[in-house]
Design an enzyme around this catalytic site. Structure first.
Site, PDB file in Angstrom:
ATOM      1  N   LYS A 188       0.858  -1.191   0.000  1.00  0.00           N
ATOM      2  CA  LYS A 188       0.000   0.000   0.000  1.00  0.00           C
ATOM      3  C   LYS A 188       0.889   1.234   0.000  1.00  0.00           C
ATOM      4  CE  LYS A 188      -3.368   2.441   2.742  1.00  0.00           C
ATOM      5  NZ  LYS A 188      -4.347   2.301   3.825  1.00  0.00           N
ATOM      6  N   ARG A 198     -10.613  10.112   2.131  1.00  0.00           N
ATOM      7  CA  ARG A 198     -10.386  10.819   3.393  1.00  0.00           C
ATOM      8  C   ARG A 198     -11.510  11.814   3.645  1.00  0.00           C
ATOM      9  NH1 ARG A 198      -3.737  11.483   2.905  1.00  0.00           N
ATOM     10  NH2 ARG A 198      -3.289   9.261   3.096  1.00  0.00           N
ATOM     11  N   LYS A 241      -2.345  -1.455  -3.560  1.00  0.00           N
ATOM     12  CA  LYS A 241      -3.226  -0.286  -3.486  1.00  0.00           C
ATOM     13  C   LYS A 241      -2.402   0.986  -3.594  1.00  0.00           C
ATOM     14  CE  LYS A 241      -6.030   2.062  -0.153  1.00  0.00           C
ATOM     15  NZ  LYS A 241      -6.433   2.051   1.252  1.00  0.00           N
TER      16      LYS A 241
HETATM   17  O1  PB1 Z   1     -10.379   4.552  -1.703  1.00  0.00           O
HETATM   18  C1  PB1 Z   1      -9.402   4.940  -1.033  1.00  0.00           C
HETATM   19  O2  PB1 Z   1      -8.817   6.024  -1.260  1.00  0.00           O
HETATM   20  C2  PB1 Z   1      -8.934   4.044   0.100  1.00  0.00           C
HETATM   21  C3  PB1 Z   1      -8.097   4.776   1.136  1.00  0.00           C
HETATM   22  C4  PB1 Z   1      -7.510   3.799   2.149  1.00  0.00           C
HETATM   23  C5  PB1 Z   1      -8.555   2.949   2.791  1.00  0.00           C
HETATM   24  N1  PB1 Z   1      -7.982   1.717   3.242  1.00  0.00           N
HETATM   25  C6  PB1 Z   1      -6.589   4.485   3.134  1.00  0.00           C
HETATM   26  C7  PB1 Z   1      -6.325   5.897   2.672  1.00  0.00           C
HETATM   27  C8  PB1 Z   1      -5.409   6.671   3.561  1.00  0.00           C
HETATM   28  O3  PB1 Z   1      -4.243   6.327   3.702  1.00  0.00           O
HETATM   29  O4  PB1 Z   1      -5.912   7.625   4.115  1.00  0.00           O
HETATM   30  C9  PB1 Z   1      -7.067   4.438   4.582  1.00  0.00           C
HETATM   31  C10 PB1 Z   1      -5.915   4.037   5.477  1.00  0.00           C
HETATM   32  N2  PB1 Z   1      -6.268   3.234   6.572  1.00  0.00           N
END
Ligand code: PB1
Length: 316
Positions: A188, A198, A241
């Site tokens: 990620k 967010r 991701k």
């Molecule tokens: O669709 C998205 O942008 C997913 C974002 C993702 C959700 N797992 C993370 C985005 C972030 O780093 O803020 C959330 C992190 N736990």
């Protein structure tokens, strides 16, 4: 070469990559209260909904798998994200509602503290303002166990903490929940494509950023190292991701592991396609199906996408 592409039938017969509704995972945002269904301005078609509304809509969900994000009220947030580990929290309530209506649905839950902490980081902080790795993974284990106890099929840790998969595996097994899978957000990246999420989850970091724990977009080898560590810790699924800007990573993980692999078509990727379609510069259906086919071609078995319901309608 053109002989084999001359007709629809020949092209279908030679197609190397398929896209099926069962390849898709629909993210869902769940909020407190009742009768809530609040559109996310930056993500057309996406809503934040309360559990009672979700329960009423569950029968209509076309996707066969969902990924749940709890979005607690600001007043429920604190420094350690304590609302995240409650057995009666938002996500456990949503799991029970979904499973009551659709026992067959694959329910996956995001396991991270950023939506539950007052500071917005993915773990608890040290005095110097860094995320404390080992205290955070202990809480992630409790969070995953609460979700699994409520009936989740898979816990999906997205915090990018070292050892989070092992900690969650141990917590699940200790709670007698050894049947619950772990879909690790293994590779990620600290991406600029998370903004709309967010906005939707009200989970932006209150200060600084996530480069101290999420991967640098510049690092390809490091992404594979992360994934191999998660596989060794007991992950049942791996994930990359975001998706489209990282198809090389999808391909590397496909080659480097035999585990099932998911790719997350994130909020910024979704919003860009929506806005481009609204501006009339792309044909939405064709562009989205092409993007999803490319993610599958790169090696993803499953795609997490906010387009899941629309794609199910298009390809049904
Ligand atoms: O669709 C998205 O942008 C997913 C974002 C993702 C959700 N797992 C993370 C985005 C972030 O780093 O803020 C959330 C992190 N736990």
């Amino acid at each position: 070469m053109r002989r084999a592409r001359r007709t629809d039938g020949l092209r279908r017969l030679a197609s190397e990559t398929t896209l099926d509704k069962h390849d898709l995972i629909l993210p869902l945002f769940v909020v407190s209260g009742t009768n809530q269904s609040v559109p996310v301005d930056s993500m057309p078609g996406v809503v934040r909904q309360s559990v009672d509304v979700l329960a009423r809509r569950t029968a209509e969900i076309r996707s066969s798998a969902v990924l749940i994000f709890g979005v607690p009220d600001d007043c429920e947030k604190d420094d350690t994200g304590s609302a995240a580990v409650r057995d009666d929290g938002l996500v456990p309530q949503a799991i029970r509602a979904l499973k009551a209506e659709r026992p067959d649905m694959v329910v996956i839950t995001d396991v991270c503290l950023c939506g539950y902490t007052s500071h917005g980081h993915c773990g608890v902080l040290t005095e110097s303002g860094e995320v404390h790795n080992d205290r955070s993974i202990a809480l992630l284990g409790k969070m995953a166990a609460a979700h699994a106890a409520a009936g989740a099929d898979m816990a999906a840790p997205s915090a990018m903490m070292d050892g989070q998969v092992r900690a969650i595996r141990e917590a699940l097994d200790a709670a007698g929940l050894g049947h619950t899978c772990i879909m690790s957000y293994a590779s990620k990246f600290a991406s600029a494509f998370y903004g709309p999420f967010r906005d939707a989850a009200r989970s932006a970091p209150g200060f600084g950023d996530r480069r101290g724990y999420q991967l640098s977009p510049a690092n390809r080898r490091e992404a594979l190292r992360e994934a191999m560590l998660d596989e060794a810790e007991g992950a049942d699924w791996l994930m990359v991701k975001p998706a489209m800007p990282y198809l090389d990573i999808v391909s590397d993980l496909r080659a480097g592991s035999r585990l099932p692999l998911a790719a997350y078509h994130v909020s910024g990727e979704y919003a860009m396609l929506k806005l481009a379609a609204k501006a009339g510069v792309i044909f939405e259906r064709e562009a989205v199906l092409e993007a999803m086919t490319c993610i599958r071609r790169a090696g993803a078995d499953a795609i997490i996408t906010y387009y899941a319901e629309e794609i199910c309608r298009w390809i049904d």
